[in-house]
Every structure is written in structure tokens, then in C-alpha cells.
Design a protein around this motif. Structure first.
Motif, mmCIF file in Angstrom:
data_model
loop_
_atom_site.group_PDB
_atom_site.id
_atom_site.type_symbol
_atom_site.label_atom_id
_atom_site.label_comp_id
_atom_site.label_asym_id
_atom_site.label_seq_id
_atom_site.Cartn_x
_atom_site.Cartn_y
_atom_site.Cartn_z
ATOM 1 N N CYS A 1 0.857 -1.180 0.000
ATOM 2 C CA CYS A 1 0.000 0.000 0.000
ATOM 3 C C CYS A 1 0.900 1.239 0.000
ATOM 4 C CB CYS A 1 -0.916 0.004 1.213
ATOM 5 S SG CYS A 1 -0.054 0.131 2.783
ATOM 6 N N SER B 1 0.320 7.830 -4.889
ATOM 7 C CA SER B 1 -1.011 7.314 -5.233
ATOM 8 C C SER B 1 -1.337 7.551 -6.696
ATOM 9 C CB SER B 1 -2.083 7.987 -4.371
ATOM 10 O OG SER B 1 -1.945 7.590 -3.024
ATOM 11 N N SER C 1 -5.667 -3.711 -7.710
ATOM 12 C CA SER C 1 -5.760 -3.089 -6.391
ATOM 13 C C SER C 1 -6.956 -3.620 -5.622
ATOM 14 C CB SER C 1 -5.863 -1.569 -6.525
ATOM 15 O OG SER C 1 -7.080 -1.217 -7.130
ATOM 16 N N ARG D 1 -9.061 -2.631 -1.770
ATOM 17 C CA ARG D 1 -9.114 -1.857 -0.532
ATOM 18 C C ARG D 1 -9.255 -2.807 0.649
ATOM 19 N NH1 ARG D 1 -9.746 3.123 1.450
ATOM 20 N NH2 ARG D 1 -9.693 4.019 -0.630
ATOM 21 N N TRP E 1 -6.487 1.308 3.740
ATOM 22 C CA TRP E 1 -5.542 1.420 2.640
ATOM 23 C C TRP E 1 -5.973 0.623 1.410
ATOM 24 C CZ3 TRP E 1 -2.176 5.155 3.227
ATOM 25 C CH2 TRP E 1 -1.782 5.522 4.525
ATOM 26 N N TYR F 1 -4.427 -1.635 -1.358
ATOM 27 C CA TYR F 1 -3.229 -2.423 -1.628
ATOM 28 C C TYR F 1 -3.091 -2.665 -3.129
ATOM 29 C CZ TYR F 1 -2.386 -3.099 3.284
ATOM 30 O OH TYR F 1 -2.082 -2.860 4.600
ATOM 31 N N TYR F 2 -1.902 -2.424 -3.617
ATOM 32 C CA TYR F 2 -1.610 -2.647 -5.033
ATOM 33 C C TYR F 2 -0.777 -3.907 -5.170
ATOM 34 C CZ TYR F 2 -3.470 1.946 -6.028
ATOM 35 O OH TYR F 2 -4.309 3.024 -6.165
#
Lengths: 117, 117
Positions: free
Chosen positions: B58, B73, B87, B89, B93, B95-96
Motif C-alpha cells: 500500500c 497514489s 488493487s 481496498r 488502505w 493495496y496494489y
């Protein structure tokens, strides 16, 4: 006389992207190569050279990308500046060549050491 | 409530660059991925995510690239739009995540089918 264009050598610069975060310097060097392939016309031209016999081609070999010959030359020079092509003048034409080691190095960045084997 | 970001799936689109000249459509699709990695800051961020535990991170995990959190971002979103990150959520946060199949597909473009094995 036009100057002879010297082939450039490109050393693999960096570990795989998945190994550890790139440093600023590694990212600067490597982003140039990706950026050069980040334009659709340049990517088509690169593919045209890479898939041509012997992985080399002159502007005279590439005519079906829908842009003018000066535009083709301009983009091929950009690819050369990024280290993705080397070039050599033979008579009237400059021949551009894809070095397999460059593709292998870029592949290794993406998929790790096994890609370079 | 912020909307849930849906993971995207990315199918390998194209043959290796060395196999035959790319069509205009193939080049458009593929150039987007290369372009996304063609910026040094984005490339560092991508590498930071790719090399993080579980190939995901994240914004909160990435603080040492020398740009502000909103800039981080912004670039992560660009990488997502290019199909290089997905991604999800979780609580506070987003998260990618790097999908290994995407790296394998890009590697295959560069070095042929053997890279995807």
C-alpha cells in the motif's frame, strides 16, 4: 559524406524488478528503454525491425506503418538512443539491428533470471 | 464510503515482438504498458511493489522514493490503468499488487515463448 553511425553496446543494468526496489539511478537508466517502447508507432517499428530477416532492417524495408520515411527515421533514432537498436551504414542505407542481448536483459528485468537463460 | 477498487485481469495480447510486425491495435495496447514503466518514478514504485512481500504494497509501505504520498497514489493509479497493477481496498488502505502473469506476458513479448514457461 555522412558520418558512420557506431553500434552501441548495452549492458544489462539492473536486477529483476521483483528483487528489490530500484534505485533512482537504475530507474533513470531503465525507464528510458521502456519509454522508447511506450509509443505505438515506435513499438510497431521496433517489432518490424525485430521480426525482419536477421533482426535488422533499413528504412527502405519498412513502409507499411503509415508514417512518412523521415518519421520512421526519427523514431528509429529514438530507439537507438534508448539503446534498443544499433545501427550501421551500408551504402545508401542505415541498417538498424535489434541486439538479442538487449531483449534478454529487458526480459530478465520483468521475469527474473530464468528469462535470460 | 469509498468505492471498492476492482481487480483487473490482463490477458497477454500479442505475439513476441520478434515474431512478426505488430498491428496498429496490438501496438496501441502494448505501448500503454511500456509507457507506464517509462517514467523513472513510476518504475521505482512498480519495483517497490513488485519486490515487496507478497508482491503487494500500500502507499503506507512506500515512503522512500522521494515524492509525496499523493504523488505515489497518482502513479500507482497510472500503473493500474495500464494493467500492470491490480488493487484492493482493505480497511484504510488500498493495496496494489503485481500480477505475475502480467510480468510473464511482458517478458514473453520481449524474449519469446520460453520466458513464459
Amino acid at each position: 559524406m555522412l558520418p558512420l553511425l557506431e553500434p552501441e553496446t548495452v549492458a544489462p543494468c539492473c536486477p529483476p524488478l521483483t528483487e528489490r526496489p530500484f534505485t533512482a539511478e537504475e530507474a533513470e537508466r531503465t525507464a528510458k528503454m521502456f519509454k522508447a517502447l511506450g509509443d505505438p508507432v515506435r513499438l510497431r517499428l521496433f517489432s518490424a525491425v525485430a521480426s525482419h530477416e536477421g533482426a535488422e532492417a533499413c528504412v527502405c524495408d519498412i513502409s507499411d506503418v503509415g508514417v512518412s520515411q523521415p518519421t520512421v527515421s526519427h523514431h528509429l533514432k529514438k530507439l537507438k538512443e534508448a539503446g534498443l537498436l544499433t545501427s550501421e551504414r551500408r551504402g545508401t542505407w542505415v541498417y538498424y539491428r535489434v541486439e538479442p542481448s538487449v531483449l534478454a536483459a529487458m526480459g530478465q528485468l520483468l521475469v527474473g533470471a530464468s528469462a535470460a537463460a
